[in-house]
Write a protein that holds these residues in place. Structure first.
Motif, PDB file in Angstrom:
ATOM      1  N   CYS A  18       0.866  -1.171   0.000  1.00 37.39           N
ATOM      2  CA  CYS A  18       0.000   0.000   0.000  1.00 37.39           C
ATOM      3  C   CYS A  18       0.899   1.216   0.000  1.00 37.39           C
ATOM      4  O   CYS A  18       2.100   1.089  -0.184  1.00 37.39           O
ATOM      5  CB  CYS A  18      -0.958  -0.003   1.186  1.00 37.39           C
ATOM      6  N   THR A  19       0.361   2.375   0.235  1.00 31.93           N
ATOM      7  CA  THR A  19       1.129   3.597   0.117  1.00 31.93           C
ATOM      8  C   THR A  19       2.401   3.541   0.938  1.00 31.93           C
ATOM      9  O   THR A  19       2.367   3.583   2.162  1.00 31.93           O
ATOM     10  CB  THR A  19       0.276   4.791   0.578  1.00 31.93           C
ATOM     11  N   THR A  89      13.489   3.986 -17.577  1.00 27.96           N
ATOM     12  CA  THR A  89      12.237   4.716 -17.482  1.00 27.96           C
ATOM     13  C   THR A  89      11.840   4.849 -16.014  1.00 27.96           C
ATOM     14  O   THR A  89      12.326   4.106 -15.148  1.00 27.96           O
ATOM     15  CB  THR A  89      11.116   3.995 -18.238  1.00 27.96           C
ATOM     16  N   VAL A  90      10.974   5.785 -15.743  1.00 25.23           N
ATOM     17  CA  VAL A  90      10.461   5.963 -14.389  1.00 25.23           C
ATOM     18  C   VAL A  90       9.467   4.843 -14.115  1.00 25.23           C
ATOM     19  O   VAL A  90       8.495   4.672 -14.858  1.00 25.23           O
ATOM     20  CB  VAL A  90       9.777   7.335 -14.245  1.00 25.23           C
ATOM     21  N   PRO A  91       9.691   4.050 -13.057  1.00 23.69           N
ATOM     22  CA  PRO A  91       8.770   2.947 -12.781  1.00 23.69           C
ATOM     23  C   PRO A  91       7.429   3.461 -12.262  1.00 23.69           C
ATOM     24  O   PRO A  91       7.361   4.537 -11.649  1.00 23.69           O
ATOM     25  CB  PRO A  91       9.493   2.140 -11.709  1.00 23.69           C
ATOM     26  N   VAL A  92       6.392   2.700 -12.506  1.00 27.77           N
ATOM     27  CA  VAL A  92       5.091   3.037 -11.936  1.00 27.77           C
ATOM     28  C   VAL A  92       5.124   2.818 -10.431  1.00 27.77           C
ATOM     29  O   VAL A  92       4.630   3.635  -9.647  1.00 27.77           O
ATOM     30  CB  VAL A  92       3.982   2.197 -12.588  1.00 27.77           C
ATOM     31  N   SER A  93       5.721   1.705 -10.020  1.00 23.46           N
ATOM     32  CA  SER A  93       5.864   1.414  -8.595  1.00 23.46           C
ATOM     33  C   SER A  93       7.153   0.626  -8.402  1.00 23.46           C
ATOM     34  O   SER A  93       7.778   0.167  -9.359  1.00 23.46           O
ATOM     35  CB  SER A  93       4.668   0.597  -8.088  1.00 23.46           C
ATOM     36  N   GLY A  95      10.877  -0.429  -7.990  1.00 26.65           N
ATOM     37  CA  GLY A  95      12.156   0.102  -8.422  1.00 26.65           C
ATOM     38  C   GLY A  95      13.133   0.339  -7.295  1.00 26.65           C
ATOM     39  O   GLY A  95      14.153   1.005  -7.488  1.00 26.65           O
ATOM     40  N   GLY A  96      12.850  -0.202  -6.124  1.00 25.26           N
ATOM     41  CA  GLY A  96      13.699   0.001  -4.961  1.00 25.26           C
ATOM     42  C   GLY A  96      13.107   0.955  -3.941  1.00 25.26           C
ATOM     43  O   GLY A  96      13.565   1.005  -2.799  1.00 25.26           O
ATOM     44  N   TRP A  97      12.097   1.725  -4.338  1.00 25.63           N
ATOM     45  CA  TRP A  97      11.449   2.671  -3.411  1.00 25.63           C
ATOM     46  C   TRP A  97      10.448   1.887  -2.555  1.00 25.63           C
ATOM     47  O   TRP A  97       9.249   1.959  -2.723  1.00 25.63           O
ATOM     48  CB  TRP A  97      10.763   3.781  -4.193  1.00 25.63           C
ATOM     49  N   SER A  98      10.984   1.119  -1.640  1.00 17.78           N
ATOM     50  CA  SER A  98      10.184   0.205  -0.828  1.00 17.78           C
ATOM     51  C   SER A  98      10.531   0.432   0.633  1.00 17.78           C
ATOM     52  O   SER A  98      11.708   0.546   0.999  1.00 17.78           O
ATOM     53  CB  SER A  98      10.483  -1.248  -1.224  1.00 17.78           C
ATOM     54  N   TRP A  99       9.505   0.429   1.487  1.00 18.10           N
ATOM     55  CA  TRP A  99       9.696   0.860   2.873  1.00 18.10           C
ATOM     56  C   TRP A  99       9.279  -0.174   3.908  1.00 18.10           C
ATOM     57  O   TRP A  99       9.365   0.090   5.115  1.00 18.10           O
ATOM     58  CB  TRP A  99       8.930   2.167   3.108  1.00 18.10           C
ATOM     59  N   PRO A 570       9.132   6.265  -8.108  1.00 15.51           N
ATOM     60  CA  PRO A 570       8.013   5.748  -8.919  1.00 15.51           C
ATOM     61  C   PRO A 570       6.857   6.740  -8.989  1.00 15.51           C
ATOM     62  O   PRO A 570       6.561   7.455  -8.031  1.00 15.51           O
ATOM     63  CB  PRO A 570       7.623   4.459  -8.188  1.00 15.51           C
ATOM     64  N   THR A 571       6.181   6.744 -10.129  1.00  9.15           N
ATOM     65  CA  THR A 571       5.101   7.704 -10.352  1.00  9.15           C
ATOM     66  C   THR A 571       3.935   7.483  -9.395  1.00  9.15           C
ATOM     67  O   THR A 571       3.283   8.441  -8.984  1.00  9.15           O
ATOM     68  CB  THR A 571       4.597   7.605 -11.800  1.00  9.15           C
ATOM     69  N   GLN A 572       3.658   6.244  -9.038  1.00  4.73           N
ATOM     70  CA  GLN A 572       2.542   5.971  -8.141  1.00  4.73           C
ATOM     71  C   GLN A 572       2.725   6.670  -6.802  1.00  4.73           C
ATOM     72  O   GLN A 572       1.791   7.255  -6.245  1.00  4.73           O
ATOM     73  CB  GLN A 572       2.399   4.460  -7.936  1.00  4.73           C
ATOM     74  N   ASP A 573       3.944   6.633  -6.280  1.00  7.43           N
ATOM     75  CA  ASP A 573       4.205   7.266  -4.990  1.00  7.43           C
ATOM     76  C   ASP A 573       4.163   8.783  -5.100  1.00  7.43           C
ATOM     77  O   ASP A 573       3.751   9.466  -4.157  1.00  7.43           O
ATOM     78  CB  ASP A 573       5.559   6.802  -4.464  1.00  7.43           C
ATOM     79  N   LEU A 574       4.594   9.318  -6.234  1.00  4.79           N
ATOM     80  CA  LEU A 574       4.508  10.764  -6.433  1.00  4.79           C
ATOM     81  C   LEU A 574       3.060  11.231  -6.486  1.00  4.79           C
ATOM     82  O   LEU A 574       2.729  12.329  -6.008  1.00  4.79           O
ATOM     83  CB  LEU A 574       5.233  11.151  -7.723  1.00  4.79           C
ATOM     84  N   LEU A 575       2.185  10.403  -7.055  1.00  2.00           N
ATOM     85  CA  LEU A 575       0.770  10.753  -7.120  1.00  2.00           C
ATOM     86  C   LEU A 575       0.102  10.635  -5.755  1.00  2.00           C
ATOM     87  O   LEU A 575      -0.720  11.473  -5.376  1.00  2.00           O
ATOM     88  CB  LEU A 575       0.059   9.848  -8.137  1.00  2.00           C
TER      89      LEU A 575
END
Length: 586
Positions: A18-19, A89-93, A95-99, A570-575
């Motif tokens: 999730c977020t 490319t910029v991943p949608v989700s 890509g390593g941006w995991s928490w 990732p774009t999903q997290d930016l949104l």
């Protein structure tokens, strides 16, 4: 249980996405309201960090690197990663941006006292958790630059926490230093290659401070302060481990000591500080044998510039020899640093369990420089059947960190080199590194690659980088090294392999038998030989006129100096979180 880092807690914490994965409570058989009532419960929870956060052979996205499958200018494959072609490319989700891993650490640090365990008993587990938080954040900063700092788990009702923006890397790294210094002060000193100790924490501090110090020094475009402070911390941490720790460079004989360290089926406690451990009895394996002998994983091989970097056995530079770049395989591998013949197949090579001399197999390597580091006996060649441990921290890296940090600070002495680089070269039967001589005549071959290095210590910094690349090949360092040194342009150069003057029969090991035939037209008949058709099976720089093997010569390679030193969010997290901002030029 103590021998295995990562199988204990695999099913204990199942986190759904999730977020930012920040507001999830770890699910386990330990009830949240009754957890941490015994020391064993503390231990079990902390053991889960090893599996989720430390690298293995294939979890690069979670652990930020993978062991032995380096994808940079060290190891060349038949295919090119998007990081090398400029097609990232910029991943949608993801890509390593995991928490979620950080969430678990912070959950432990917030809740470990609820069971009433005494502070004295809990101390080492708290220190382990803070080690892993430092490890997590050092890697996140290396990958993304500024990142949000969280020191506690974020609750579902905490909108401010869930929509937090990125903190500056200076703030984050200062917090990381507090964590790792706590770990150093409170972890036990006993040796264990399966669990972190004081020495692991010192090794991590030397690694992450070297990264941060050199990144800040060479990436002046970010205007980051305190490069010298981090380099000093790196040198001090490495120096403490060197002077006071129980580890040493493993030695036996120069022709085998380096190789033995990596294909042994048990951890070598002399040099290995922490390792991913595998086991035939427990049926836990990795895949390095199959990776190096089969054509299924891109036929990996060393890149020619790396092979050319190995010194002669007497310590002189191979690249100072006239016509070095046009020598045949037998001549170019003769009388070189013994680590070369313990990293790739060279004339006289035999498998660990074999009696037969084997030349490089071109069905297993695209460059002709076929990997042997980590390769064990032939029965382990099946897919996913390698049982040998993979080091994550070892003493050899700490020696290199020490020498490099001191050199970058300008405080390096010959005594420093003698207690660091010399020990690695002694293992291989090589002459030590002379500070005065290195600086008096910097190697032009290396200087052409590492363009950012300047100043009085240019020569010795170049030599330390040579040593680091050779000693740590296949251990997951090269990408980060190029990023912190601001030398990403090396990833965009044409990758090359062994040299051949054109079509003909080649005796690779000089035993009187043809090992390889390069041909045009119809394939000839020659029992026992390997065959490569020029222009179809292999590309040479000058086609039928010969030259070094070129890999993917028609695929452009690019590295964007204004963008590619940091990864995109990732774009999903930016949104989902409007307070997060994308990295420059992504």
């Amino acid at each position: 249980m103590k021998k295995i880092l990562y199988s204990v807690m695999t099913g204990m914490m199942l986190l759904s996405a999730c977020t930012n994965s920040l507001n999830l409570e770890p699910l386990s058989q330990i009830s949240p309201n009754k957890s941490f009532a015994t020391e064993n419960e503390l231990r079990l929870f902390v053991l889960s960090f090893y599996d989720s956060m430390l690298p293995n052979s294939d979890n690069e996205e979670k652990a930020f690197t993978s062991l032995y499958t380096e994808n940079s200018d060290n190891i060349v494959l038949t295919g090119l990663d998007n990081r090398l072609t400029g097609n990232r490319t910029v991943p949608v989700s993801g890509g390593g941006w995991s928490w979620e891993s950080l969430r678990n650490v912070n959950y432990f640090l917030q809740n470990y006292q609820r069971g009433g365990i005494s502070p004295a008993v809990a101390e080492k587990y708290v220190a382990t958790a803070r080690f892993f938080r430092a490890y997590f954040y050092a890697n996140m900063v290396a990958r993304y630059g500024d990142v949000p700092w969280y020191s506690k788990p974020v609750e579902a009702t905490d909108n401010e926490g869930l929509t937090k923006g990125r903190d500056s890397r200076t703030v984050v790294m200062d917090s990381v230093l507090l964590d790792i210094d706590f770990a150093i002060a409170h972890l036990p000193t006993n040796q264990s290659s399966a669990e972190v100790n004081k020495w692991t924490a010192l090794a991590l501090k030397s690694r992450m401070c070297l990264f941060e110090g050199t990144f800040r020094k060479y990436h002046t475009e970010f205007n980051l302060p305190d490069a010298e402070r981090f380099l000093t911390q790196a040198a001090d941490a490495a120096g403490q481990l060197i002077d006071n720790g129980p580890y040493r460079v493993y030695v036996s004989t120069p022709d085998k000591a380096y190789a033995d360290l990596f294909h042994a089926l048990a951890v070598n406690p002399t040099e290995v500080i922490l390792a991913r451990q595998y086991s035939s009895s427990l049926q836990i394996f990795h895949n390095v044998n199959y990776y190096t002998v089969s054509p299924s994983f891109g036929k990996p091989g060393l890149e020619k510039k790396l092979v050319d970097s190995y010194l002669m056995k007497d310590g002189t530079r191979f690249t100072d020899k006239p016509g070095y770049d046009k020598l045949g395989f037998f001549d170019e591998t003769k009388d070189r640093d013994p680590r070369l013949s313990q990293t790739i197949r060279t004339p006289g090579y035999k498998r660990v369990d074999g009696a037969n001399v084997l030349p490089p197999s071109y069905s297993g390597t695209v460059t002709g420089y076929q990997l042997t580091k980590f390769v064990t006996a032939a029965p382990n060649d099946a897919n996913g059947k390698s049982p040998n441990p993979l080091p994550i921290f070892r003493y050899g890296e700490v020696l290199l960190n020490y020498a490099e940090a001191k050199a970058e600070l300008g405080s390096l002495t010959q005594a420093d080199l003698n207690k660091s680089i010399k020990r690695l070269r002694d293992r291989a039967g090589m002459p030590g590194l002379n500070l005065t001589a290195a600086n008096a005549k910097p190697d032009a071959f290396l200087a052409a690659q590492y363009k950012q290095v300047k100043g009085a210590n240019t020569g010795v910094i170049l030599e330390i980088r040579r040593e680091r690349r050779i000693e740590l090949i296949m251990e997951g360092f090269r990408w980060n090294d190029l990023m912190r040194w601001k030398e990403g342009h090396l990833l965009a150069q044409q990758f090359k392999g062994a040299y051949f003057p054109g079509a003909g029969n080649y005796d690779l090991d000089n035993d009187g038998k043809t090992d390889l035939v390069l041909y045009t037209g119809t394939q000839p008949s020659l029992p026992g030989a390997q065959f490569l058709k020029i222009g179809t099976d292999v590309s040479l720089e000058n086609g039928v006129a010969g030259g070094s093997i070129t890999i993917n010569p028609n695929t452009p390679k690019k590295f964007n100096e204004e963008r590619d030193y940091l990864f995109p969010l990732p774009t999903q997290d930016l949104l989902l979180n409007p307070n997060l901002k994308q990295n420059p030029n992504w």
